[in-house]
Design a protein around this motif. Sequence first.
Motif, PDB file in Angstrom:
ATOM      1  N   TYR A 283       0.820  -1.202   0.000  1.00 51.72           N
ATOM      2  CA  TYR A 283       0.000   0.000   0.000  1.00 51.72           C
ATOM      3  C   TYR A 283       0.861   1.262   0.000  1.00 51.72           C
ATOM      4  CZ  TYR A 283      -2.827   3.785   1.889  1.00 51.72           C
ATOM      5  OH  TYR A 283      -3.423   4.997   2.094  1.00 51.72           O
ATOM      6  N   VAL A 284       1.919   1.266   0.802  1.00 47.90           N
ATOM      7  CA  VAL A 284       2.764   2.456   0.917  1.00 47.90           C
ATOM      8  C   VAL A 284       3.505   2.737  -0.381  1.00 47.90           C
ATOM      9  CG1 VAL A 284       4.786   3.422   2.094  1.00 47.90           C
ATOM     10  CG2 VAL A 284       3.006   2.282   3.404  1.00 47.90           C
ATOM     11  N   THR A 285       4.036   1.704  -1.008  1.00 51.23           N
ATOM     12  CA  THR A 285       4.876   1.903  -2.192  1.00 51.23           C
ATOM     13  C   THR A 285       4.083   2.073  -3.482  1.00 51.23           C
ATOM     14  OG1 THR A 285       5.087  -0.513  -2.369  1.00 51.23           O
ATOM     15  CG2 THR A 285       6.829   0.677  -1.183  1.00 51.23           C
ATOM     16  N   HIS A 286       2.841   1.623  -3.509  1.00 55.30           N
ATOM     17  CA  HIS A 286       2.079   1.659  -4.758  1.00 55.30           C
ATOM     18  C   HIS A 286       0.829   2.537  -4.683  1.00 55.30           C
ATOM     19  CE1 HIS A 286       4.450  -1.487  -6.709  1.00 55.30           C
ATOM     20  NE2 HIS A 286       4.427  -2.142  -5.549  1.00 55.30           N
ATOM     21  N   ARG A 287       0.612   3.224  -3.622  1.00 54.18           N
ATOM     22  CA  ARG A 287      -0.576   4.083  -3.521  1.00 54.18           C
ATOM     23  C   ARG A 287      -0.418   5.306  -4.414  1.00 54.18           C
ATOM     24  NH1 ARG A 287       0.250   8.512  -0.176  1.00 54.18           N
ATOM     25  NH2 ARG A 287       2.244   8.465   0.956  1.00 54.18           N
ATOM     26  N   GLN A 288      -1.527   5.870  -4.789  1.00 49.22           N
ATOM     27  CA  GLN A 288      -1.500   7.066  -5.629  1.00 49.22           C
ATOM     28  C   GLN A 288      -0.925   8.254  -4.851  1.00 49.22           C
ATOM     29  OE1 GLN A 288      -5.447   7.758  -7.091  1.00 49.22           O
ATOM     30  NE2 GLN A 288      -5.358   6.090  -8.585  1.00 49.22           N
ATOM     31  N   GLY A 289      -0.083   9.012  -5.489  1.00 46.25           N
ATOM     32  CA  GLY A 289       0.529  10.171  -4.857  1.00 46.25           C
ATOM     33  C   GLY A 289       1.782   9.862  -4.072  1.00 46.25           C
ATOM     34  N   ALA A 290       2.221   8.605  -4.101  1.00 40.00           N
ATOM     35  CA  ALA A 290       3.444   8.259  -3.372  1.00 40.00           C
ATOM     36  C   ALA A 290       4.643   8.916  -4.038  1.00 40.00           C
ATOM     37  CB  ALA A 290       3.623   6.745  -3.341  1.00 40.00           C
ATOM     38  N   HIS A 291       5.503   9.539  -3.225  1.00 35.75           N
ATOM     39  CA  HIS A 291       6.670  10.237  -3.729  1.00 35.75           C
ATOM     40  C   HIS A 291       7.874   9.295  -3.733  1.00 35.75           C
ATOM     41  CE1 HIS A 291       9.906  13.278  -3.950  1.00 35.75           C
ATOM     42  NE2 HIS A 291       8.987  13.996  -4.587  1.00 35.75           N
ATOM     43  N   VAL A 292       8.736   9.492  -4.711  1.00 34.81           N
ATOM     44  CA  VAL A 292       9.917   8.623  -4.840  1.00 34.81           C
ATOM     45  C   VAL A 292      10.799   8.724  -3.599  1.00 34.81           C
ATOM     46  CG1 VAL A 292      11.998   8.151  -6.178  1.00 34.81           C
ATOM     47  CG2 VAL A 292       9.873   8.766  -7.341  1.00 34.81           C
ATOM     48  N   GLY A 293      10.990   9.931  -3.088  1.00 29.41           N
ATOM     49  CA  GLY A 293      11.822  10.112  -1.895  1.00 29.41           C
ATOM     50  C   GLY A 293      11.239   9.410  -0.679  1.00 29.41           C
ATOM     51  N   GLY A 294       9.911   9.524  -0.521  1.00 24.98           N
ATOM     52  CA  GLY A 294       9.271   8.862   0.608  1.00 24.98           C
ATOM     53  C   GLY A 294       9.373   7.344   0.507  1.00 24.98           C
ATOM     54  N   ILE A 295       9.188   6.815  -0.719  1.00 22.41           N
ATOM     55  CA  ILE A 295       9.313   5.363  -0.908  1.00 22.41           C
ATOM     56  C   ILE A 295      10.736   4.903  -0.598  1.00 22.41           C
ATOM     57  CG2 ILE A 295       9.238   3.526  -2.634  1.00 22.41           C
ATOM     58  CD1 ILE A 295       6.991   5.045  -4.007  1.00 22.41           C
ATOM     59  N   THR A 296      11.715   5.703  -1.006  1.00 18.76           N
ATOM     60  CA  THR A 296      13.120   5.346  -0.763  1.00 18.76           C
ATOM     61  C   THR A 296      13.431   5.298   0.729  1.00 18.76           C
ATOM     62  OG1 THR A 296      13.758   6.375  -2.863  1.00 18.76           O
ATOM     63  CG2 THR A 296      15.513   5.958  -1.245  1.00 18.76           C
ATOM     64  N   VAL A 297      12.991   6.340   1.445  1.00 17.99           N
ATOM     65  CA  VAL A 297      13.243   6.383   2.890  1.00 17.99           C
ATOM     66  C   VAL A 297      12.530   5.229   3.596  1.00 17.99           C
ATOM     67  CG1 VAL A 297      12.879   7.729   4.997  1.00 17.99           C
ATOM     68  CG2 VAL A 297      13.645   8.863   2.915  1.00 17.99           C
ATOM     69  N   PHE A 298      11.285   4.978   3.218  1.00 18.78           N
ATOM     70  CA  PHE A 298      10.519   3.896   3.827  1.00 18.78           C
ATOM     71  C   PHE A 298      11.185   2.548   3.569  1.00 18.78           C
ATOM     72  CE2 PHE A 298       7.249   0.601   3.347  1.00 18.78           C
ATOM     73  CZ  PHE A 298       6.689   0.630   4.616  1.00 18.78           C
ATOM     74  N   THR A 299      11.655   2.332   2.348  1.00 15.14           N
ATOM     75  CA  THR A 299      12.304   1.071   2.001  1.00 15.14           C
ATOM     76  C   THR A 299      13.599   0.879   2.780  1.00 15.14           C
ATOM     77  OG1 THR A 299      11.361   1.203  -0.231  1.00 15.14           O
ATOM     78  CG2 THR A 299      13.207  -0.326   0.120  1.00 15.14           C
ATOM     79  N   LEU A 300      14.398   1.948   2.901  1.00 18.09           N
ATOM     80  CA  LEU A 300      15.655   1.858   3.633  1.00 18.09           C
ATOM     81  C   LEU A 300      15.410   1.564   5.115  1.00 18.09           C
ATOM     82  CD1 LEU A 300      17.724   4.752   2.015  1.00 18.09           C
ATOM     83  CD2 LEU A 300      18.009   2.301   1.666  1.00 18.09           C
TER      84      LEU A 300
END
Length: 307
Positions: A283-300
């Motif tokens: 949900y976090v990585t594929h939701r609409q409006g997800a920002h690349v920077g936010g996905i990167t930080v969340f993944t790390l």
Amino acid sequence: VVMPFQEYYNRDGHFTSATRFVGTCKRLAKMYFIAGIVGGIIVGLLIAGGYFDSLEAVSVTVKAISNTVGLVAIVLLLGYGLVEFPRSVWMAANIEHQLELSQADAAVEYKAFGEMSLKCSMTVADFIKTKKNVEKMKNQRYIAACSVIELSCPKEFRSGSAGEALGLVSIDSLAFLHARLKRDSSNFDICKARLERIKMRAYFLEDLLNSRREHIANPGAEKSIKWSFEPPSSARTFDWYNEYRPWLMRISSIMLWVLSFAILMAYIAVMVGYDSGLSFFTYVTHRQGAHVGGITVFTLLTLGYFA
């Protein structure tokens, strides 16, 4: 191949880079040769039994087995960590429990340290006896090898009265003795450092517990922790260890439990299906409006928790 090579090279007892390289290559070749023979026999029996139609089918099966074994190992290790790590963080707030664990660890480590000390001392004694025989032989090559071996001897052991000299002295037997001494010396240093670390932690926890008991007995007294090896602490340090830190550890543990539960649900989502809605990470990585920077930080952050 690289990591086993480095390990065997560092543990090899020969005295020059070239001989250590050759010795390491021989050990690796022997290990992989045996593994290849055993694997070849198993694959040959399966092919002869008609279990595979072609070599391509054999290759696919071997890869599948390798991946399955690796995934099972990861799941078992990670599954233990998902429960144990949040639990250990929660229990870290309980000073009495931590002190009991440290005392039990110290008792076990004392026994291991005693056994390792005896083993290492006997190895050093064997070398000292062998060195005396080598000096009588007046072989300069062997004497130079003994000088190299002596550098690996722990300074705590210098007696050779209980040792046994090598029956046949050669450069290979000296190399074997050197490897044995390096292994025992390293294990001795590891046991010694581990024991010292446990002792210092036990002293630390005892100081915390004593300061808490003194404050309960004398509420009006000045807040301070009387460290065993350092000056007394300030009131701020006392409050941190006795009030704020326990609460911080418990809150962190609850957050880690939630994250572990989310990881468990993600495992289930992988088996059920991508669009099952069970995985919080999907949900976090594929939701609409997800920002690349936010996905990167969340993944790390999540990968750091996995590690």
